[in-house]
Design a protein around this motif. Structure first.
Motif, mmCIF file in Angstrom:
data_model
loop_
_atom_site.group_PDB
_atom_site.id
_atom_site.type_symbol
_atom_site.label_atom_id
_atom_site.label_comp_id
_atom_site.label_asym_id
_atom_site.label_seq_id
_atom_site.Cartn_x
_atom_site.Cartn_y
_atom_site.Cartn_z
ATOM 1 N N ALA A 365 0.839 -1.207 0.000
ATOM 2 C CA ALA A 365 0.000 0.000 0.000
ATOM 3 C C ALA A 365 0.872 1.255 0.000
ATOM 4 C CB ALA A 365 -0.934 -0.015 1.208
ATOM 5 N N VAL A 366 1.962 1.241 0.779
ATOM 6 C CA VAL A 366 2.874 2.390 0.812
ATOM 7 C C VAL A 366 3.484 2.617 -0.573
ATOM 8 C CG1 VAL A 366 5.154 3.122 1.670
ATOM 9 C CG2 VAL A 366 3.384 2.389 3.282
ATOM 10 N N ALA A 367 3.916 1.535 -1.218
ATOM 11 C CA ALA A 367 4.519 1.676 -2.552
ATOM 12 C C ALA A 367 3.493 2.223 -3.547
ATOM 13 C CB ALA A 367 5.057 0.327 -3.019
ATOM 14 N N GLN A 368 2.273 1.699 -3.463
ATOM 15 C CA GLN A 368 1.207 2.131 -4.395
ATOM 16 C C GLN A 368 0.843 3.602 -4.163
ATOM 17 O OE1 GLN A 368 -2.439 -0.029 -3.706
ATOM 18 N NE2 GLN A 368 -3.570 1.146 -5.240
ATOM 19 N N SER A 369 0.658 3.972 -2.907
ATOM 20 C CA SER A 369 0.279 5.347 -2.592
ATOM 21 C C SER A 369 1.421 6.310 -2.938
ATOM 22 C CB SER A 369 -0.073 5.451 -1.104
ATOM 23 O OG SER A 369 -0.213 6.789 -0.734
ATOM 24 N N GLY A 370 2.644 5.883 -2.634
ATOM 25 C CA GLY A 370 3.797 6.735 -2.928
ATOM 26 C C GLY A 370 3.897 7.060 -4.411
ATOM 27 N N LYS A 371 3.600 6.061 -5.244
ATOM 28 C CA LYS A 371 3.659 6.280 -6.706
ATOM 29 C C LYS A 371 2.526 7.179 -7.167
ATOM 30 C CE LYS A 371 5.802 2.076 -8.349
ATOM 31 N NZ LYS A 371 5.322 0.714 -8.265
ATOM 32 N N ALA A 372 1.433 7.197 -6.424
ATOM 33 C CA ALA A 372 0.240 7.969 -6.814
ATOM 34 C C ALA A 372 0.145 9.270 -6.031
ATOM 35 C CB ALA A 372 -1.008 7.122 -6.619
ATOM 36 N N ASP A 373 1.303 9.866 -5.735
ATOM 37 C CA ASP A 373 1.345 11.173 -5.062
ATOM 38 C C ASP A 373 0.580 11.207 -3.756
ATOM 39 O OD1 ASP A 373 3.050 12.589 -6.556
ATOM 40 O OD2 ASP A 373 1.524 13.402 -7.926
ATOM 41 N N GLY A 374 0.636 10.108 -3.019
ATOM 42 C CA GLY A 374 0.024 10.109 -1.684
ATOM 43 C C GLY A 374 -1.460 9.816 -1.669
ATOM 44 N N ALA A 375 -1.991 9.246 -2.739
ATOM 45 C CA ALA A 375 -3.418 8.892 -2.743
ATOM 46 C C ALA A 375 -3.697 7.917 -1.584
ATOM 47 C CB ALA A 375 -3.776 8.222 -4.069
ATOM 48 N N TRP A 376 -4.881 8.033 -0.990
ATOM 49 C CA TRP A 376 -5.237 7.098 0.082
ATOM 50 C C TRP A 376 -5.580 5.745 -0.517
ATOM 51 C CZ3 TRP A 376 -5.081 7.649 5.371
ATOM 52 C CH2 TRP A 376 -4.737 8.918 5.828
ATOM 53 N N VAL A 377 -4.999 4.688 0.036
ATOM 54 C CA VAL A 377 -5.251 3.344 -0.498
ATOM 55 C C VAL A 377 -5.590 2.389 0.643
ATOM 56 C CG1 VAL A 377 -3.735 3.657 -2.515
ATOM 57 C CG2 VAL A 377 -2.798 2.689 -0.410
ATOM 58 N N ASP A 378 -6.294 1.321 0.288
ATOM 59 C CA ASP A 378 -6.657 0.283 1.249
ATOM 60 C C ASP A 378 -5.382 -0.442 1.684
ATOM 61 O OD1 ASP A 378 -7.818 -1.871 2.620
ATOM 62 O OD2 ASP A 378 -9.576 -1.825 1.305
ATOM 63 N N ALA A 379 -5.169 -0.589 2.971
ATOM 64 C CA ALA A 379 -3.931 -1.227 3.447
ATOM 65 C C ALA A 379 -4.195 -2.614 4.030
ATOM 66 C CB ALA A 379 -3.270 -0.337 4.502
ATOM 67 N N ARG A 380 -5.408 -3.127 3.848
ATOM 68 C CA ARG A 380 -5.732 -4.431 4.445
ATOM 69 C C ARG A 380 -5.408 -5.570 3.482
ATOM 70 N NH1 ARG A 380 -11.874 -3.463 5.219
ATOM 71 N NH2 ARG A 380 -11.424 -2.698 3.133
#
Ligand SMILES: NC(=O)C1=CN([C@@H]2O[C@H](COP(=O)(O)OP(=O)(O)OC[C@H]3O[C@@H](n4cnc5c(N)ncnc54)[C@H](OP(=O)(O)O)[C@@H]3O)[C@@H](O)[C@H]2O)C=CC1
Ligand SMILES: O=C1CO[C@H](CO)[C@@H](O)[C@@H]1O
Length: 388
Positions: A365-380
């Protein structure tokens, strides 16, 4: 009481974490160090194992050889620790669980979320213990924080702030240092460097203490050294399933920070502050009261903290003793299973495969959000989303 047989894979001569495991497992006299495949070089592993006191036929050159031989023994191992580099954890843990061994795996438990789910299912099916070494949750005062939160001393928890910052990879000239390079190489480290290495300790500790799981997150990740592909610094905002707001900073370029794992918990009726580099003191601020210092080993702490404390108040306890508490929990669990009795509930605190899986989902989730300029993502993890 008969000692339990313990074995270790990885943790060879010169390794960072091997000695802490050996100290921790041996500390309370519950485990005998009985077997090991300590190095990826067969001869070096056999030689070092024997120098540490293993009998020659249990100082193995390779973990597969160890698995084959140990599963056939009447005095087979009661617990196997996996302390090899990250990319090997899944394969080794899976093989030993399938063969009916209890396993304590180093973090990160796997390299992908799918692998993490497979280990959780396998551990469930096999009835074996699969623990993950978030060893800093073994500190007596971390356990006391958890007990204070659980009994409502702080009221509802509003905010938790976690950090894990060190400066050991701050030198740009280290780009070719073999002990540093792999950590930032996606082929060997996966999708994340610093968050997967240290951030997950801090995030897991936030969950351990608050009793809540991370649901979603937003991450700002950076590689401050140009030659690095993966992040060496990350700021992560998160939300937990009990409504707590989370903040986390992790860094490997923070010169002057050594092993800067800290946790602050702010509730409606009190706040707590703890730092790994001074683990014997916990700061408690009750609403409307005065700042108090809680000392490890003093009277009237929680049963969980008392069980995790060995020397009297004022004498410093440190990191190998925190790891020793994970081993003590596992020894109690294994003994209770063998004796067919209920285990001491104060020992039921060691981190599980489920925790390893939640960390892996957070890493992705951190990698995904980081690539998307901090978009909120599901971390479960997907398998827990379905249950929610
Ligand atoms: N929970 C915690 O607080 C900590 C956890 N860790 C975790 O522990 C693990 C090990 O880290 P660390 O000690 O820093 O790593 P090191 O690189 O210092 O040591 C790894 C050891 O494992 C050996 N090894 C490598 N591959 C194999 C294999 N296939 N079979 C047997 N032995 C092998 C290495 O041998 P050789 O040198 O010959 O390659 C070396 O002795 C990592 O997953 C890391 O994330 C690390 C530090 C703290
Ligand atoms: O888990 C860990 C804890 O801290 C170390 C840094 O000081 C890391 O290297 C390690 O992987």
């Amino acid at each position: 009481m008969a000692k339990l047989n313990w074995g270790m894979i990885g943790g060879g001569e010169g390794s960072q974490i091997g000695p802490a495991h050996r100290l921790a497992a041996g500390l309370d006299g519950a485990f005998t160090f009985a077997a090991g495949a300590l190095d990826h070089r067969a001869d070096a592993g056999r030689d070092y194992g024997q120098r540490l006191g293993l009998v020659p036929d249990r100082a193995y050159g390779d973990w597969r050889e160890m698995l084959g031989a140990e599963r056939a023994r009447a005095d087979r191992l009661d617990l196997v620790t996996v302390a090899t580099p990250n990319a090997t954890h899944f394969e080794i843990t899976k093989a030993f669980l399938e063969a009916g061994f209890n396993v304590l795996c180093e973090k990160p438990m796997t390299m992908t979320v799918d692998e993490g789910e497979e280990i959780v299912r396998l551990a469930e099916r096999s009835g074996r213990i699969c623990a993950v070494n978030y060893g800093y949750t073994g500190y007596a005062l971390v356990r006391h924080m958890r007990a204070m939160v659980a009994r409502g001393d702080l009221g509802r928890i509003r905010v938790v702030v976690a950090e894990f910052a060190h400066g050991h990879h701050a030198d740009a000239a280290d780009a070719d240092n073999p002990r540093v390079r792999w950590r930032y190489d996606p082929a060997q480290a996966g999708v994340s460097a610093q968050f997967a290495d240290c951030g997950i300790h801090a995030m897991h500790m936030a969950s351990f203490v608050t009793g809540q799981n991370v649901e979603r997150l937003s991450a700002d990740i950076v590689s401050t050294i140009d030659s690095r592909v993966l992040e060496d610094d990350a700021m992560v905002n998160f939300r937990m399933d009990g409504g707590t707001v989370g903040r986390l900073w992790t860094s490997s370029i923070a010169l002057g920070r050594q092993h800067g794992l800290t946790l602050q918990v702010f509730g409606e009726t009190g706040g707590l502050r703890w730092a790994q580099e001074q683990p014997n003191q916990l700061y408690h601020m009750p609403l409307g009261g005065r700042l108090q210092v809680i000392e490890r080993g003093e009277g009237n702490l929680s049963p969980e903290a008392d069980r995790a404390s060995r020397v009297t108040v004022g004498h410093a306890e440190g990191m190998p003793l925190a790891f020793a508490n994970i081993y003590a929990d596992m020894a109690e669990t294994i003994r209770a299973q063998k004796d067919g009795r209920a285990m001491d509930p104060a020992a039921n605190l060691y981190p599980r495969a489920e925790d390893g899986l939640r960390s892996m989902a957070a890493v992705f989730a951190v990698a995904q959000s980081g690539k998307a300029d901090g978009a909120w993502v599901d971390a479960r993890p997907p398998m827990f989303r379905a249950e929610a």
